[in-house]
Structure formats: structure tokens, C-alpha cells
Design a protein around this motif. Structure first.
Motif, PDB file in Angstrom:
ATOM      1  N   ARG A   1     -14.452   8.583  61.848  1.00 23.49           N
ATOM      2  CA  ARG A   1     -13.820   7.412  62.488  1.00 23.49           C
ATOM      3  C   ARG A   1     -14.196   7.305  63.966  1.00 23.49           C
ATOM      4  O   ARG A   1     -14.317   6.204  64.498  1.00 23.49           O
ATOM      5  CB  ARG A   1     -12.300   7.493  62.371  1.00 23.49           C
ATOM      6  CG  ARG A   1     -11.734   6.870  61.121  1.00 23.49           C
ATOM      7  CD  ARG A   1     -10.214   6.781  61.165  1.00 23.49           C
ATOM      8  NE  ARG A   1      -9.551   8.082  61.248  1.00 23.49           N
ATOM      9  CZ  ARG A   1      -9.335   8.880  60.214  1.00 23.49           C
ATOM     10  NH1 ARG A   1      -9.728   8.532  59.013  1.00 23.49           N
ATOM     11  NH2 ARG A   1      -8.729  10.033  60.369  1.00 23.49           N
ATOM     12  N   ALA A   2     -14.368   8.435  64.629  1.00 25.60           N
ATOM     13  CA  ALA A   2     -14.660   8.444  66.067  1.00 25.60           C
ATOM     14  C   ALA A   2     -16.146   8.282  66.377  1.00 25.60           C
ATOM     15  O   ALA A   2     -16.525   8.150  67.542  1.00 25.60           O
ATOM     16  CB  ALA A   2     -14.140   9.750  66.682  1.00 25.60           C
ATOM     17  N   SER A   3     -16.981   8.264  65.362  1.00 25.79           N
ATOM     18  CA  SER A   3     -18.425   8.187  65.582  1.00 25.79           C
ATOM     19  C   SER A   3     -18.887   6.744  65.763  1.00 25.79           C
ATOM     20  O   SER A   3     -18.168   5.794  65.460  1.00 25.79           O
ATOM     21  CB  SER A   3     -19.156   8.827  64.408  1.00 25.79           C
ATOM     22  OG  SER A   3     -18.952   8.050  63.240  1.00 25.79           O
ATOM     23  N   VAL A   4     -20.117   6.623  66.264  1.00 26.88           N
ATOM     24  CA  VAL A   4     -20.766   5.320  66.417  1.00 26.88           C
ATOM     25  C   VAL A   4     -22.124   5.402  65.730  1.00 26.88           C
ATOM     26  O   VAL A   4     -22.847   6.389  65.895  1.00 26.88           O
ATOM     27  CB  VAL A   4     -20.970   4.952  67.906  1.00 26.88           C
ATOM     28  CG1 VAL A   4     -21.693   3.612  68.043  1.00 26.88           C
ATOM     29  CG2 VAL A   4     -19.643   4.921  68.648  1.00 26.88           C
ATOM     30  N   VAL A   5     -22.443   4.380  64.962  1.00 29.42           N
ATOM     31  CA  VAL A   5     -23.774   4.285  64.368  1.00 29.42           C
ATOM     32  C   VAL A   5     -24.554   3.245  65.164  1.00 29.42           C
ATOM     33  O   VAL A   5     -24.116   2.112  65.303  1.00 29.42           O
ATOM     34  CB  VAL A   5     -23.720   3.899  62.871  1.00 29.42           C
ATOM     35  CG1 VAL A   5     -25.125   3.654  62.331  1.00 29.42           C
ATOM     36  CG2 VAL A   5     -23.020   4.996  62.079  1.00 29.42           C
ATOM     37  N   TYR A   6     -25.676   3.681  65.707  1.00 33.42           N
ATOM     38  CA  TYR A   6     -26.600   2.803  66.411  1.00 33.42           C
ATOM     39  C   TYR A   6     -27.758   2.529  65.472  1.00 33.42           C
ATOM     40  O   TYR A   6     -28.228   3.428  64.775  1.00 33.42           O
ATOM     41  CB  TYR A   6     -27.121   3.478  67.687  1.00 33.42           C
ATOM     42  CG  TYR A   6     -26.055   3.641  68.733  1.00 33.42           C
ATOM     43  CD1 TYR A   6     -25.827   2.644  69.674  1.00 33.42           C
ATOM     44  CD2 TYR A   6     -25.268   4.789  68.776  1.00 33.42           C
ATOM     45  CE1 TYR A   6     -24.830   2.792  70.634  1.00 33.42           C
ATOM     46  CE2 TYR A   6     -24.280   4.938  69.740  1.00 33.42           C
ATOM     47  CZ  TYR A   6     -24.063   3.933  70.662  1.00 33.42           C
ATOM     48  OH  TYR A   6     -23.093   4.072  71.612  1.00 33.42           O
ATOM     49  N   THR A   7     -28.220   1.287  65.460  1.00 31.10           N
ATOM     50  CA  THR A   7     -29.280   0.945  64.531  1.00 31.10           C
ATOM     51  C   THR A   7     -30.148  -0.188  65.075  1.00 31.10           C
ATOM     52  O   THR A   7     -29.664  -1.043  65.820  1.00 31.10           O
ATOM     53  CB  THR A   7     -28.677   0.599  63.148  1.00 31.10           C
ATOM     54  OG1 THR A   7     -29.721   0.402  62.212  1.00 31.10           O
ATOM     55  CG2 THR A   7     -27.755  -0.587  63.213  1.00 31.10           C
ATOM     56  N   SER A   8     -31.409  -0.145  64.709  1.00 26.74           N
ATOM     57  CA  SER A   8     -32.333  -1.179  65.176  1.00 26.74           C
ATOM     58  C   SER A   8     -31.991  -2.531  64.573  1.00 26.74           C
ATOM     59  O   SER A   8     -32.210  -3.566  65.204  1.00 26.74           O
ATOM     60  CB  SER A   8     -33.775  -0.793  64.848  1.00 26.74           C
ATOM     61  OG  SER A   8     -33.942  -0.614  63.452  1.00 26.74           O
ATOM     62  N   GLY A   9     -31.471  -2.538  63.350  1.00 27.24           N
ATOM     63  CA  GLY A   9     -31.102  -3.786  62.687  1.00 27.24           C
ATOM     64  C   GLY A   9     -29.734  -3.669  62.053  1.00 27.24           C
ATOM     65  O   GLY A   9     -29.384  -2.619  61.506  1.00 27.24           O
ATOM     66  N   GLU A  10     -28.980  -4.732  62.133  1.00 24.26           N
ATOM     67  CA  GLU A  10     -27.644  -4.758  61.532  1.00 24.26           C
ATOM     68  C   GLU A  10     -27.715  -4.298  60.076  1.00 24.26           C
ATOM     69  O   GLU A  10     -28.663  -4.621  59.356  1.00 24.26           O
ATOM     70  CB  GLU A  10     -27.077  -6.173  61.616  1.00 24.26           C
ATOM     71  CG  GLU A  10     -25.662  -6.293  61.117  1.00 24.26           C
ATOM     72  CD  GLU A  10     -25.077  -7.683  61.319  1.00 24.26           C
ATOM     73  OE1 GLU A  10     -23.869  -7.835  61.041  1.00 24.26           O
ATOM     74  OE2 GLU A  10     -25.798  -8.602  61.744  1.00 24.26           O
TER      75      GLU A  10
ATOM     76  N   TYR B   1     -25.944  -2.644  67.069  1.00 20.61           N
ATOM     77  CA  TYR B   1     -27.279  -2.956  66.563  1.00 20.61           C
ATOM     78  C   TYR B   1     -28.094  -3.747  67.578  1.00 20.61           C
ATOM     79  O   TYR B   1     -27.564  -4.503  68.387  1.00 20.61           O
ATOM     80  CB  TYR B   1     -27.207  -3.689  65.227  1.00 20.61           C
ATOM     81  CG  TYR B   1     -26.347  -4.922  65.206  1.00 20.61           C
ATOM     82  CD1 TYR B   1     -26.851  -6.149  65.608  1.00 20.61           C
ATOM     83  CD2 TYR B   1     -25.024  -4.857  64.779  1.00 20.61           C
ATOM     84  CE1 TYR B   1     -26.057  -7.279  65.595  1.00 20.61           C
ATOM     85  CE2 TYR B   1     -24.226  -5.982  64.753  1.00 20.61           C
ATOM     86  CZ  TYR B   1     -24.750  -7.194  65.162  1.00 20.61           C
ATOM     87  OH  TYR B   1     -23.969  -8.318  65.148  1.00 20.61           O
ATOM     88  N   ALA B   2     -29.418  -3.553  67.490  1.00 22.79           N
ATOM     89  CA  ALA B   2     -30.336  -4.262  68.378  1.00 22.79           C
ATOM     90  C   ALA B   2     -30.598  -5.682  67.896  1.00 22.79           C
ATOM     91  O   ALA B   2     -30.669  -6.608  68.703  1.00 22.79           O
ATOM     92  CB  ALA B   2     -31.654  -3.496  68.506  1.00 22.79           C
ATOM     93  N   ALA B   3     -30.790  -5.863  66.582  1.00 21.08           N
ATOM     94  CA  ALA B   3     -31.076  -7.182  66.010  1.00 21.08           C
ATOM     95  C   ALA B   3     -30.103  -7.455  64.868  1.00 21.08           C
ATOM     96  O   ALA B   3     -29.739  -6.542  64.125  1.00 21.08           O
ATOM     97  CB  ALA B   3     -32.519  -7.247  65.517  1.00 21.08           C
ATOM     98  N   SER B   4     -29.724  -8.716  64.720  1.00 17.30           N
ATOM     99  CA  SER B   4     -28.704  -9.090  63.740  1.00 17.30           C
ATOM    100  C   SER B   4     -29.315  -9.558  62.417  1.00 17.30           C
ATOM    101  O   SER B   4     -30.481  -9.945  62.338  1.00 17.30           O
ATOM    102  CB  SER B   4     -27.829 -10.210  64.299  1.00 17.30           C
ATOM    103  OG  SER B   4     -28.569 -11.420  64.374  1.00 17.30           O
ATOM    104  N   THR B   5     -28.481  -9.569  61.403  1.00 17.52           N
ATOM    105  CA  THR B   5     -28.859 -10.104  60.100  1.00 17.52           C
ATOM    106  C   THR B   5     -29.325 -11.552  60.232  1.00 17.52           C
ATOM    107  O   THR B   5     -30.328 -11.950  59.624  1.00 17.52           O
ATOM    108  CB  THR B   5     -27.654 -10.012  59.141  1.00 17.52           C
ATOM    109  OG1 THR B   5     -27.314  -8.644  58.976  1.00 17.52           O
ATOM    110  CG2 THR B   5     -27.955 -10.640  57.796  1.00 17.52           C
ATOM    111  N   ALA B   6     -28.630 -12.336  61.031  1.00 20.70           N
ATOM    112  CA  ALA B   6     -29.012 -13.741  61.232  1.00 20.70           C
ATOM    113  C   ALA B   6     -30.415 -13.829  61.828  1.00 20.70           C
ATOM    114  O   ALA B   6     -31.206 -14.708  61.442  1.00 20.70           O
ATOM    115  CB  ALA B   6     -27.996 -14.442  62.127  1.00 20.70           C
ATOM    116  N   GLN B   7     -30.746 -12.943  62.750  1.00 19.15           N
ATOM    117  CA  GLN B   7     -32.083 -12.958  63.341  1.00 19.15           C
ATOM    118  C   GLN B   7     -33.144 -12.624  62.297  1.00 19.15           C
ATOM    119  O   GLN B   7     -34.179 -13.302  62.225  1.00 19.15           O
ATOM    120  CB  GLN B   7     -32.157 -11.975  64.511  1.00 19.15           C
ATOM    121  CG  GLN B   7     -31.395 -12.448  65.731  1.00 19.15           C
ATOM    122  CD  GLN B   7     -31.362 -11.408  66.822  1.00 19.15           C
ATOM    123  OE1 GLN B   7     -30.932 -10.268  66.610  1.00 19.15           O
ATOM    124  NE2 GLN B   7     -31.830 -11.790  68.005  1.00 19.15           N
TER     125      GLN B   7
END
Length: 169
Positions: A82-91, A110-116
Motif C-alpha cells: 500500500r505504501a509503495s509507488v509504481v513508476y512506469t513509462s506508460g500508464e 506514469y510518463a505517458a497516458s493510455t489516451a496518448q
């Protein structure tokens, strides 16, 4: 669709982790995979797990976000997840969003979204992928998200276009 956290400003700490995700995405592309990379960062800011797409072997589910969820389920307590963060290039895709929520992981940045990604496919004259392009907030509405990052999404865009054009040739 309502995306209340999209566009939230990201701190330099977040960008540092996102930059590593983009590096992993670049490594994935160079290995013949789709350009996605992700990190799991604990509450102390320590990177606990990182991975990149590994679909080259024929397993279309070999996403780094799914690998993170599986690793976290086996290695972390519910409170640590619960306390963690997931960083990702794309959603996250819907599969990875669901895994993230079921395992009880924390925030996603995330760096880029699903919409992008959907827009980039359309701009290249390509049909949508085989799975509905749903944002995390639709699949897992209780998961806090932040992104996209304008600077880093431009880098992800470049990698994604290279992949799309490679796959068409």
C-alpha cells in the motif's frame, strides 16, 4: 472519461524514477520488445524491483507492471504494498491495472497516458489494440495516479513510434 489526477505536477523525485522507466523502455525496444519499463519504489524511496517488457518470447502478458504485482504479492507485506509507488513509462493496461489493484499496491506515476498511446496509434493509421484502452482510474478507481509528464511523454512517444514503424516493416 474523468481523469482527476491526470496532469498533476510531478516532483523531480518522481521524474528521476520516470527517467529510469524510459531507460528501461529503450532497453526493451532495443531487445525487440515493446518499449515499456517500470519500477516499484518503497515508502523509503528505495527501488525494490524494476523490469521492462519481455514479450519477445511470444507471451503478450509479459508486462513489467504485471511482473511488479506478482513480485510484490510474494515479497512484500500488505502495508508495504500500500505504501509503495509504481513508476512506469506508460500508464498500465487493463490487465496490469487489475493486478495492481488486486495486489493492493499504492500510487501509480506514469510518463505517458493510455489516451496518448491511443492517439499515437490513430495518427499512424493503426487500429486500436486487442484490449480496450481503459485508463487505470476506470479499471481500478481506488488507485491514485499521476501523469502524464509532458517532457518524458515526448521521449516515450519517440520510442513508441519507432516500435510501430519497426513492426510495420
Amino acid at each position: 472519461m474523468d481523469r482527476p489526477n491526470e496532469g498533476l505536477p510531478l516532483g523531480e523525485h518522481d521524474r528521476g524514477h520516470l527517467r529510469r522507466c524510459v531507460e528501461l523502455a529503450r532497453e526493451a525496444l532495443e531487445a525487440g520488445d515493446e518499449p515499456f519499463g517500470s519500477l516499484l519504489v518503497d515508502a523509503s524511496g528505495v527501488v525494490r524491483f524494476e523490469d521492462r517488457n519481455r514479450e519477445g518470447g511470444g507471451d503478450a502478458t509479459a508486462h513489467p507492471e504485471l511482473a511488479i504485482a506478482q513480485w510484490a504479492a510474494a515479497e512484500l507485506t500488505p502495508d508495504e504494498r500500500r505504501a509503495s509507488v509504481v513508476y512506469t513509462s506508460g500508464e498500465h493496461c487493463p490487465m496490469c491495472s487489475a493486478a495492481h489493484a488486486w495486489v493492493g499496491l499504492g500510487r501509480i506515476v506514469y510518463a505517458a497516458s493510455t489516451a496518448q498511446f491511443s492517439q499515437w496509434r490513430r495518427e499512424e493509421g493503426l487500429a486500436a489494440g486487442p484490449v480496450a484502452a481503459l485508463p487505470v482510474t476506470v479499471v481500478a478507481p481506488g488507485v491514485p495516479v499521476a501523469g502524464p509528464d509532458p517532457e518524458l511523454s515526448a521521449e516515450v512517444h519517440e520510442l513508441y513510434l519507432r516500435m510501430l514503424r519497426r513492426d510495420r516493416s
